[in-house]
Design a protein around this motif. Structure first.
Motif, PDB file in Angstrom:
ATOM      1  N   GLY A 192      39.600 -66.668 -55.278  1.00  0.00           N
ATOM      2  CA  GLY A 192      40.580 -67.564 -55.884  1.00  0.00           C
ATOM      3  C   GLY A 192      39.959 -68.751 -56.584  1.00  0.00           C
ATOM      4  O   GLY A 192      40.583 -69.808 -56.713  1.00  0.00           O
ATOM      5  N   LYS A 200      37.781 -70.558 -59.929  1.00  0.00           N
ATOM      6  CA  LYS A 200      37.507 -70.490 -61.357  1.00  0.00           C
ATOM      7  C   LYS A 200      36.082 -69.983 -61.530  1.00  0.00           C
ATOM      8  O   LYS A 200      35.255 -70.118 -60.637  1.00  0.00           O
ATOM      9  CB  LYS A 200      37.670 -71.865 -62.000  1.00  0.00           C
ATOM     10  N   GLU A 212      40.364 -73.163 -54.730  1.00  0.00           N
ATOM     11  CA  GLU A 212      40.885 -73.336 -56.093  1.00  0.00           C
ATOM     12  C   GLU A 212      40.286 -74.529 -56.822  1.00  0.00           C
ATOM     13  O   GLU A 212      40.453 -74.675 -58.039  1.00  0.00           O
ATOM     14  CB  GLU A 212      42.413 -73.457 -56.069  1.00  0.00           C
TER      15      GLU A 212
END
Length: 198
Positions: free
Chosen positions: A189, A191, A170
């Motif tokens: 998971g 960006k 993350e």
């Protein structure tokens, strides 16, 4: 410079940046597309190069299997892959140009944020491409074709890069030009930013 500023703003707060290579750092998807088309032609088949753009980020063997499925061809995936790879190395790779705003983004953050490259191409090709672009020494970790059980669009390549960099998924930002890479980043998971060179 506007694109570089946009990338920086989108990626604030991350601990690692994971860049795709072909089509994201390197403006070379046209060369990859032409390599596939030329090898197919040498084997008596005419394919539409648009399939290569559609499957950007897939491992070469999977691309060739999909070509066989759609065109009813019976190419040996390993043989075709090797022929395509040799053609690309011999005639195209030395002419690789950067996607300037992405390469500049990497350079601007090297040494400040952990840097990885995650590619569906084999390691030898990725290393040579990064050297031609002048950024090889700035990359801390590479995960390339065949180094995980599953390639993009599965999340394993990005998860392996995060593990090698000792950063939680993350806290990673992925930079990708292909659908498969974006799907892999989402599944991991992480960006992500879609790179559009237009």
């Amino acid at each position: 410079m506007e694109k570089l500023t946009l990338l920086t703003g989108l990626a604030d707060g991350c601990k690692a940046y994971l860049y795709d290579c072909d089509g994201t750092l390197a403006d070379n998807m046209g060369a990859h597309r032409e390599s596939y088309v030329r090898v197919a032609a040498s084997k008596g088949a005419s394919i539409d190069g648009a399939i290569i753009d559609e499957l950007a980020g897939w491992p070469a063997v999977k691309v060739i299997e999909e070509i066989n499925r759609r065109y009813g061809t019976s190419f040996d995936p390993e043989e075709f892959k090797e022929a395509k790879y040799q053609l690309f190395l011999e005639e195209y790779i030395e002419h690789t140009r950067p996607v300037d705003f992405v390469v500049e983004h990497l350079k601007a953050h090297a040494g400040k944020i952990k840097i990885g490259v995650v590619s569906g191409s084999r390691r030898e090709s990725v290393e040579k491409t990064l050297k031609i672009l002048g950024i090889y020494d700035l990359v801390e970790v590479m995960v390339c074709s065949g180094e995980t059980q599953q390639g993009k669009p599965w999340p394993e390549p990005f998860l392996k890069a995060a593990q090698l960099l000792d950063v939680a998924p993350e806290d990673c930002m992925v930079f990708e030009d292909g659908d498969a890479g974006v799907q892999a980043a989402i599944a991991a998971g992480m960006k992500w930013v879609r790179i559009d060179k237009l």
